[in-house]
Design an enzyme around this catalytic site. Structure first.
Site, PDB file in Angstrom:
ATOM      1  N   GLU A 150      -9.641  -0.269   4.249  1.00 26.41           N
ATOM      2  CA  GLU A 150     -10.290   0.329   5.409  1.00 26.41           C
ATOM      3  C   GLU A 150     -11.615  -0.379   5.701  1.00 26.41           C
ATOM      4  O   GLU A 150     -12.131  -1.103   4.838  1.00 26.41           O
ATOM      5  CB  GLU A 150     -10.543   1.817   5.135  1.00 26.41           C
ATOM      6  CG  GLU A 150      -9.274   2.638   4.909  1.00 26.41           C
ATOM      7  CD  GLU A 150      -8.475   2.891   6.192  1.00 26.41           C
ATOM      8  OE1 GLU A 150      -8.473   2.044   7.109  1.00 26.41           O
ATOM      9  OE2 GLU A 150      -7.830   3.943   6.261  1.00 26.41           O
ATOM     10  N   ASP A 194       0.831  -1.202   0.000  1.00 23.25           N
ATOM     11  CA  ASP A 194       0.000   0.000   0.000  1.00 23.25           C
ATOM     12  C   ASP A 194       0.868   1.256   0.000  1.00 23.25           C
ATOM     13  O   ASP A 194       2.085   1.174   0.116  1.00 23.25           O
ATOM     14  CB  ASP A 194      -0.957  -0.005   1.203  1.00 23.25           C
ATOM     15  CG  ASP A 194      -0.237  -0.151   2.550  1.00 23.25           C
ATOM     16  OD1 ASP A 194       1.001  -0.251   2.577  1.00 23.25           O
ATOM     17  OD2 ASP A 194      -0.927  -0.171   3.582  1.00 23.25           O
ATOM     18  N   HIS A 221      -7.815  -2.431   9.703  1.00 25.35           N
ATOM     19  CA  HIS A 221      -7.438  -2.447   8.277  1.00 25.35           C
ATOM     20  C   HIS A 221      -6.220  -3.334   8.029  1.00 25.35           C
ATOM     21  O   HIS A 221      -5.397  -3.553   8.903  1.00 25.35           O
ATOM     22  CB  HIS A 221      -7.253  -1.034   7.714  1.00 25.35           C
ATOM     23  CG  HIS A 221      -6.002  -0.315   8.101  1.00 25.35           C
ATOM     24  ND1 HIS A 221      -5.890   1.057   8.025  1.00 25.35           N
ATOM     25  CD2 HIS A 221      -4.811  -0.754   8.563  1.00 25.35           C
ATOM     26  CE1 HIS A 221      -4.669   1.400   8.406  1.00 25.35           C
ATOM     27  NE2 HIS A 221      -4.000   0.332   8.743  1.00 25.35           N
ATOM     28  N   ASN A 260      -8.058   0.093  13.455  1.00 31.43           N
ATOM     29  CA  ASN A 260      -9.456  -0.036  13.017  1.00 31.43           C
ATOM     30  C   ASN A 260      -9.680  -1.355  12.274  1.00 31.43           C
ATOM     31  O   ASN A 260     -10.717  -1.548  11.666  1.00 31.43           O
ATOM     32  CB  ASN A 260      -9.825   1.137  12.114  1.00 31.43           C
ATOM     33  CG  ASN A 260      -8.917   1.231  10.889  1.00 31.43           C
ATOM     34  OD1 ASN A 260      -8.033   0.400  10.710  1.00 31.43           O
ATOM     35  ND2 ASN A 260      -9.141   2.230  10.056  1.00 31.43           N
TER      36      ASN A 260
HETATM   37  C1  GLP Z   1      -0.642   1.127   8.332  1.00 33.13           C
HETATM   38  C2  GLP Z   1      -0.473   0.455   6.969  1.00 33.13           C
HETATM   39  C3  GLP Z   1      -0.574  -1.048   7.073  1.00 33.13           C
HETATM   40  C4  GLP Z   1       0.046  -1.497   8.359  1.00 33.13           C
HETATM   41  C5  GLP Z   1      -0.886  -1.056   9.470  1.00 33.13           C
HETATM   42  C6  GLP Z   1      -0.351  -1.295  10.864  1.00 33.13           C
HETATM   43  O1  GLP Z   1      -1.351   2.313   8.209  1.00 33.13           O
HETATM   44  N1  GLP Z   1      -1.381   0.944   5.991  1.00 33.13           N
HETATM   45  O2  GLP Z   1       0.019  -1.644   5.949  1.00 33.13           O
HETATM   46  O3  GLP Z   1       0.197  -2.894   8.379  1.00 33.13           O
HETATM   47  O4  GLP Z   1      -1.272   0.297   9.307  1.00 33.13           O
HETATM   48  O5  GLP Z   1       0.728  -0.453  11.111  1.00 33.13           O
HETATM   49  P1  GLP Z   1       1.679  -0.600  12.376  1.00 33.13           P
HETATM   50  O6  GLP Z   1       2.458  -1.848  12.177  1.00 33.13           O
HETATM   51  O7  GLP Z   1       2.543   0.630  12.323  1.00 33.13           O
HETATM   52  O8  GLP Z   1       0.816  -0.661  13.573  1.00 33.13           O
END
Ligand code: GLP
Length: 244
Positions: free
Chosen positions: A145, A71, A140, A138
């Site tokens: 989302e 992403d 995702h 949330n």
């Molecule tokens: C981010 C990314 C995801 C990631 C998730 C968790 O916004 N879009 O690809 O896996 O949220 O992030 P983190 O590992 O920093 O908690």
């Protein structure tokens, strides 16, 4: 297909990173030539460190597989602190032959074309072999989302308010991000293997929803329950609200 979810609960972030790296290295060693999709975000950073260490010690050759970005924040590029492309290059891809990696360009003039090209890259390499994913607060995965529909391929998504507010931790400041570009959960579900990582008590509630409650696109990570061989690797904090 029935899900055979494997949940591994580790004692610390270091242990989680080692377990995830071992599993990813194992996949890579056994499946040269396949396509690997690694999430950016904070959670897998320790895993990448371990993978590079394993490579140095001769226990994995990361240049035997291909890579695709999961992403990106639309409007951010490789020079922007916190962009997925910068995080991934700094932590892993700078140590892998350039031609092996295709990530989203969040600065592309034509974002729809970018979506099509990433999907073509996925198809060209026979679909995704391994997806190593994180989970947002949330629920995702990537930028799927809550409520993201069941659509094959890659697309842009309007970012959720939770994602926008959490985003500051990556950028070190407020940024007016509104849109994400992502591989859709439907295409992630087609991966041969999926590993989901979560760490910290602030993920406990959403982890519980994602793996112990019903599958719903409102909690995109819960859709991974439909995968036939999902592995969930957690630290104690993220696992603290699970029933078993
Ligand atoms: C981010 C990314 C995801 C990631 C998730 C968790 O916004 N879009 O690809 O896996 O949220 O992030 P983190 O590992 O920093 O908690």
């Amino acid at each position: 297909m029935a899900c055979v979810m494997k949940i591994e609960i580790t004692d610390s972030y270091e242990a989680l990173s080692k377990a995830a790296a071992k599993k990813a290295a194992n996949y890579i060693n056994n499946n040269p030539g396949t396509l690997v999709c690694f999430a950016a975000g904070d959670t897998p950073l320790g895993t990448f460190k371990e993978l590079l260490l394993m490579q140095k010690e001769g226990n994995v050759d990361l240049s035997t597989v291909w890579y695709v970005g999961l992403d990106e924040w639309v409007g951010l590029g490789i020079d922007d602190k916190g962009s997925c492309i910068k995080v991934m290059h700094d932590s892993l891809y700078n140590y892998i032959p350039k031609e092996r990696v295709r990530m989203f360009n969040g600065l592309a003039d034509d974002i729809q074309k970018e979506c099509s090209e990433i999907y073509e890259w996925i198809i060209k390499h026979g679909g995704i072999g391994l997806s190593l994913l994180g989970i947002g607060r949330n629920g995702h995965i990537g930028f799927n989302e809550p409520g993201t529909p069941d659509v094959e391929g890659c697309f842009t998504v309007e970012l959720d308010e939770v994602t926008k507010s959490v985003s500051k931790k990556y950028f070190g400041k407020e940024r007016a991000v509104t849109t994400g570009i992502t591989i859709g959960w439907r295409t992630l579900l087609d991966s041969q293997e999926v590993i989901l990582l979560a760490c910290g008590i602030n993920k406990a509630q959403i982890v519980k929803k994602a793996i112990e409650e019903d599958c719903t696109p409102d909690v995109p990570a819960s859709m991974l329950q439909k995968h036939s061989t999902l592995t969930v690797i957690l630290d104690k904090g993220a696992a603290s609200l699970l029933d078993q």
